[in-house]
Design an enzyme around this catalytic site. Structure first.
Site, PDB file in Angstrom:
ATOM      1  N   GLU A  40      14.844  -5.283   6.212  1.00 43.77           N
ATOM      2  CA  GLU A  40      15.052  -3.846   6.007  1.00 43.77           C
ATOM      3  C   GLU A  40      14.267  -3.368   4.779  1.00 43.77           C
ATOM      4  OE1 GLU A  40      18.368  -0.955   4.088  1.00 43.77           O
ATOM      5  OE2 GLU A  40      19.020  -2.905   4.852  1.00 43.77           O
ATOM      6  N   ASP A  44      11.304  -0.645   5.198  1.00 40.87           N
ATOM      7  CA  ASP A  44      11.383   0.638   4.496  1.00 40.87           C
ATOM      8  C   ASP A  44      10.067   0.937   3.778  1.00 40.87           C
ATOM      9  OD1 ASP A  44      12.887   2.909   3.163  1.00 40.87           O
ATOM     10  OD2 ASP A  44      12.380   1.712   1.408  1.00 40.87           O
ATOM     11  N   GLU A 116      14.595   0.002  10.333  1.00 45.60           N
ATOM     12  CA  GLU A 116      13.684  -0.442   9.272  1.00 45.60           C
ATOM     13  C   GLU A 116      13.474  -1.952   9.332  1.00 45.60           C
ATOM     14  OE1 GLU A 116      14.525   2.966   5.863  1.00 45.60           O
ATOM     15  OE2 GLU A 116      15.692   1.110   5.825  1.00 45.60           O
TER      16      GLU A 116
END
Length: 224
Positions: A40, A44, A116
């Site tokens: 993640e 991102d 993400e």
């Protein structure tokens, strides 16, 4: 037993060489280790970078502040959740018992984090080119929606918002002028009916400080 991930891969437009990357991306921390938190983090950063490049190319006349606002629209949680729902991620997520009992497969934070993480997994499995291609495909609709909108500065958008709500127009007041004659700094507050307190902004000219204050007001009002 793992579910059939082929429909998800088809929706992504990407088939993993190493399926473990996808499985990890779909594993919430409540289900144990390995989970998707690291992916993640990576996804991102990749999403922010790639959408920034797309906007930079698509809006050659947009200034930094406007590009930042447009990117925020593309990477915000609401957009990520819509993409997760399009992919039907909920039925693929690996959750702990507590999250399953409380409907974690539909929780916005879990869905957006998983999107993400999948981006990070695609990068790990197929590199930047594959990652770029998937993001362009999944974000095609929101990017096209931005492209159809006329780029307007924050003061104009705030004024239009006030007029649409039949409110008095925003007013601006200089709070501070400092710096040297050749490098002045202005601080301005923007008073908008509906805000509990004025929004403030800074800039190297009064005009830029007002634009910054208007942008802050729009953000507080959650106006896109």
């Amino acid at each position: 037993m793992n579910p059939n991930y082929n429909p998800l891969c088809q929706a992504l437009g990407y088939h993993f060489k190493k399926l473990d990357y996808l499985i990890t991306a779909l594993t919430h921390r409540s289900a144990g280790m390995p989970n998707n938190e690291r992916l993640e983090f990576l996804g991102d950063a990749l999403l922010s970078c790639i959408t920034a490049e797309v906007l930079f190319e698509r809006f050659p006349l947009a200034r930094e502040g406007e590009l930042t606002r447009l990117r925020a629209n593309l990477v915000k949680r609401d957009t990520l959740v819509k993409i997760a729902q399009h992919l039907e991620l909920g039925k693929y997520l690996r959750l702990g018992g507590g999250e399953l009992k409380t409907g974690g497969e539909q929780r916005a934070s879990i869905l957006s984090d998983a999107v993400e993480a999948i981006i990070g997994a695609i990068y790990q499995d197929g590199g930047m080119k594959a990652c770029y291609s998937v993001i362009l495909q999944l974000w095609q609709q929101p990017i096209n929606a931005l492209s159809k909108r006329k780029i307007k500065d924050p003061k104009t958008r705030l004024q239009e918002y006030s007029q649409a709500k039949q409110l008095p127009l925003p007013t601006y007041q200089v709070l501070y002028i400092g710096g040297t004659p050749h490098a002045q700094q202005f601080e301005v507050e923007c008073i908008v009916p509906g805000l509990e307190q004025p929004a403030s902004g800074r800039g190297e000219s009064r005009r830029r400080a007002e634009q910054s204050a208007a942008a802050s007001a729009l953000s507080i009002l959650n106006v896109e």
